[in-house]
Design a protein around this motif. Structure first.
Motif, mmCIF file in Angstrom:
data_model
loop_
_atom_site.group_PDB
_atom_site.id
_atom_site.type_symbol
_atom_site.label_atom_id
_atom_site.label_comp_id
_atom_site.label_asym_id
_atom_site.label_seq_id
_atom_site.Cartn_x
_atom_site.Cartn_y
_atom_site.Cartn_z
ATOM 1 N N ALA A 172 -29.749 5.476 -54.901
ATOM 2 C CA ALA A 172 -28.651 4.554 -54.604
ATOM 3 C C ALA A 172 -28.248 4.658 -53.134
ATOM 4 C CB ALA A 172 -27.462 4.855 -55.498
ATOM 5 N N ARG A 176 -30.838 3.037 -51.092
ATOM 6 C CA ARG A 176 -30.724 1.583 -51.169
ATOM 7 C C ARG A 176 -29.571 1.100 -50.283
ATOM 8 N NH1 ARG A 176 -30.994 -1.845 -56.633
ATOM 9 N NH2 ARG A 176 -29.122 -0.794 -57.274
ATOM 10 N N SER A 199 -30.670 1.272 -46.746
ATOM 11 C CA SER A 199 -31.566 0.209 -46.276
ATOM 12 C C SER A 199 -30.800 -1.110 -46.155
ATOM 13 C CB SER A 199 -32.786 0.063 -47.188
ATOM 14 O OG SER A 199 -32.375 -0.149 -48.506
ATOM 15 N N ARG A 200 -29.825 -1.285 -47.064
ATOM 16 C CA ARG A 200 -28.994 -2.491 -46.963
ATOM 17 C C ARG A 200 -28.190 -2.459 -45.664
ATOM 18 N NH1 ARG A 200 -25.720 -3.045 -52.090
ATOM 19 N NH2 ARG A 200 -27.596 -3.915 -52.975
ATOM 20 N N ALA A 229 -30.315 -3.048 -42.690
ATOM 21 C CA ALA A 229 -30.580 -4.468 -42.509
ATOM 22 C C ALA A 229 -29.382 -5.152 -41.859
ATOM 23 C CB ALA A 229 -30.884 -5.117 -43.857
ATOM 24 N N ARG A 276 -29.264 -4.204 -38.393
ATOM 25 C CA ARG A 276 -30.254 -4.951 -37.616
ATOM 26 C C ARG A 276 -29.760 -6.352 -37.320
ATOM 27 N NH1 ARG A 276 -34.306 -2.383 -40.381
ATOM 28 N NH2 ARG A 276 -34.379 -3.946 -42.000
ATOM 29 N N MET A 281 -34.396 1.231 -60.585
ATOM 30 C CA MET A 281 -33.644 1.257 -59.322
ATOM 31 C C MET A 281 -34.558 1.446 -58.134
ATOM 32 S SD MET A 281 -30.127 3.313 -59.839
ATOM 33 C CE MET A 281 -29.750 3.222 -58.107
ATOM 34 N N MET A 334 -35.470 -6.655 -46.683
ATOM 35 C CA MET A 334 -34.678 -6.440 -45.476
ATOM 36 C C MET A 334 -35.578 -6.335 -44.248
ATOM 37 S SD MET A 334 -31.655 -6.620 -46.399
ATOM 38 C CE MET A 334 -30.475 -6.347 -47.687
#
Lengths: 294, 130
Positions: A116, A119, A122-123, A126, A129, B112, B123
């Motif tokens: 989690a 994730r 990475s979100r 992004a 970025r 997940m 992304m």
């Protein structure tokens, strides 16, 4: 014979002892034993306890498993119910399996937190970025704007420098550039070769400021008659205009006139004064009319 | 005559003894292992609620089997065996629950993980210069 009997007796004694020993040995052989399968269950528990990913998890279940394995390992006397050992081993085995399953569940749940987080990261990456890109765009725009401003500033500065280089001065009429008579052959309207460098700066300035109109006025000292002075001043002014037109300045922007000796800027009594009066003034008009001045 | 009487008395005594022994046997019948049986039923019910039928079907099946055997042993008044079977049923049902939880946790992680990978990939694509 007696001896033989005695020997016989001692033989019997030996036999009795041997029998007793063998009975004892037999007793040992049938003494309490650890049930079948207990060793395997112990080995399974040991594997769990030495698994670096699982060893510290599910402590309650592990404790119960340890107790159950110890019970399974307890030796059973031969006359005890033979199925009790199997029962204890079964319970111990399931307890160990439960501890393993619970430890695996704990490990998976912990890993899930990491997944989690990953994730989320990475979100976030992004978004970062995107934000960076947007920021970069904004920065580029800002730099461009700043660049334009700088260019404008540089241009203004440049113009000032050019004006300075022309040895011009700003007046109400505009920028007035005075070309001394040293640029002309004495008594003639022709520009000297050395004048070109000086006038080239004027050409550059006018090219960069195409909206500005130019007045060229010729002036003389009071030596000689008025008509010839008038004519000379006119020709010198025309000569400058011709030079500018030859260098690409639109002739419509340029008005040239001869003023003769009527507008001295210095005393005609001295040679220095007369030299100052012999001149061509280039008036570069202000691009926008100055409010309040007529 | 005397001798015959003696034999008859001995027979009566033996018969009485046998009857007494039988009565004694009835009186000493151990109680059914109710608490162990109940614990097994509760454990099986918990496993069923946890959806062990889907994630640990074999374990749940074995727990039910053990419980059925325990009931049979109880009816046969073999209470020692019945109690052991009940305890085995209980622990097996608990194992079914534990394995169900582990399987669920693993499958959620997998899902997940796939989601995270897909997201990261997306992304990455979105972040690439157009």
């Amino acid at each position: 014979m007696n001896t033989l009997f005695r020997n016989h007796a001692s033989y019997a004694t030996a036999l009795t002892v041997a029998a007793a020993v063998s009975v004892t040995l037999a007793g040992c052989a049938t003494a309490p034993v650890t049930p079948d399968g207990a060793a395997e269950v112990r080995a399974k528990l040991t594997r769990l306890q030495s698994d670096p990913d699982l060893a510290t998890r599910a402590p309650v279940a592990r404790e119960e498993a340890e107790t159950a394995v110890l019970a399974a390992e307890a030796p059973l006397a031969t006359d005890e119910d033979a199925t009790l050992g199997a029962h204890r081993v079964y319970i111990a085995d399931r307890k160990v399996e439960i501890a393993i399953a619970q430890a695996e569940t704990g490990e998976a749940e912990e890993r899930r937190v990491k997944i989690a987080e990953e994730r989320e990261r990475s979100r976030l990456d992004a978004r970062t970025r995107e934000a960076d890109a947007a920021h970069a765009d904004a920065e580029a725009t800002r730099v461009a704007a700043a660049g334009a401003a700088t260019v404008a500033a540089v241009k203004t500065e440049d113009m000032q420098r050019q004006i300075d280089a022309l040895e011009a001065k700003a007046t109400e009429r505009g920028i007035v550039l005075t070309l001394g008579d040293v640029l002309f052959t004495s008594g003639q309207a022709d520009l000297k070769a050395g004048a070109a460098a000086n006038l080239d700066r004027l050409v550059g300035f006018l090219s960069q400021n195409p909206e500005r109109k130019v007045e060229i006025e010729g002036h003389t000292d009071n030596v000689g008659d008025d008509d010839s002075n008038q004519g000379l001043s006119q020709r010198r002014a025309d000569s400058v205009k011709t030079f500018l037109v030859q260098r690409g300045i639109e002739s419509g922007r340029i008005v040239s006139s001869g003023r003769g000796e009527r507008q001295p800027v210095a005393d005609n009594q001295s040679e220095g004064g007369r030299q100052q009066n012999r001149r061509v003034e280039v008036i570069i008009e202000n691009s926008a009319p100055v409010v309040g001045s007529t | 005559m005397n001798h015959t009487l003696g034999v008859g008395r001995a027979l009566i005594t033996a018969g009485l003894a046998a009857i007494l022994m039988l009565v004694g046997a009835c009186a000493s019948t151990p109680p059914a292992p109710e608490s162990a049986l109940d614990a097994a039923r509760v454990a099986i019910s918990n496993a069923e609620k946890a959806d062990a039928g889907r994630f640990a079907g074999a374990e749940l099946g074995e727990a039910r089997e053990k419980l059925a055997l325990a009931d049979t042993a109880t009816r046969a008044e073999n209470m020692v065996v019945a109690e052991r079977l009940a305890r085995e049923s209980q622990v097996q049902a608990e194992l079914a629950t534990a394995r169900t939880a582990a399987a669920k946790a693993a499958s959620v992680n997998e899902e997940m993980g796939r989601g995270a990978d897909a997201l990261a990939e997306e992304m990455q694509r979105a972040g690439e210069p157009k």
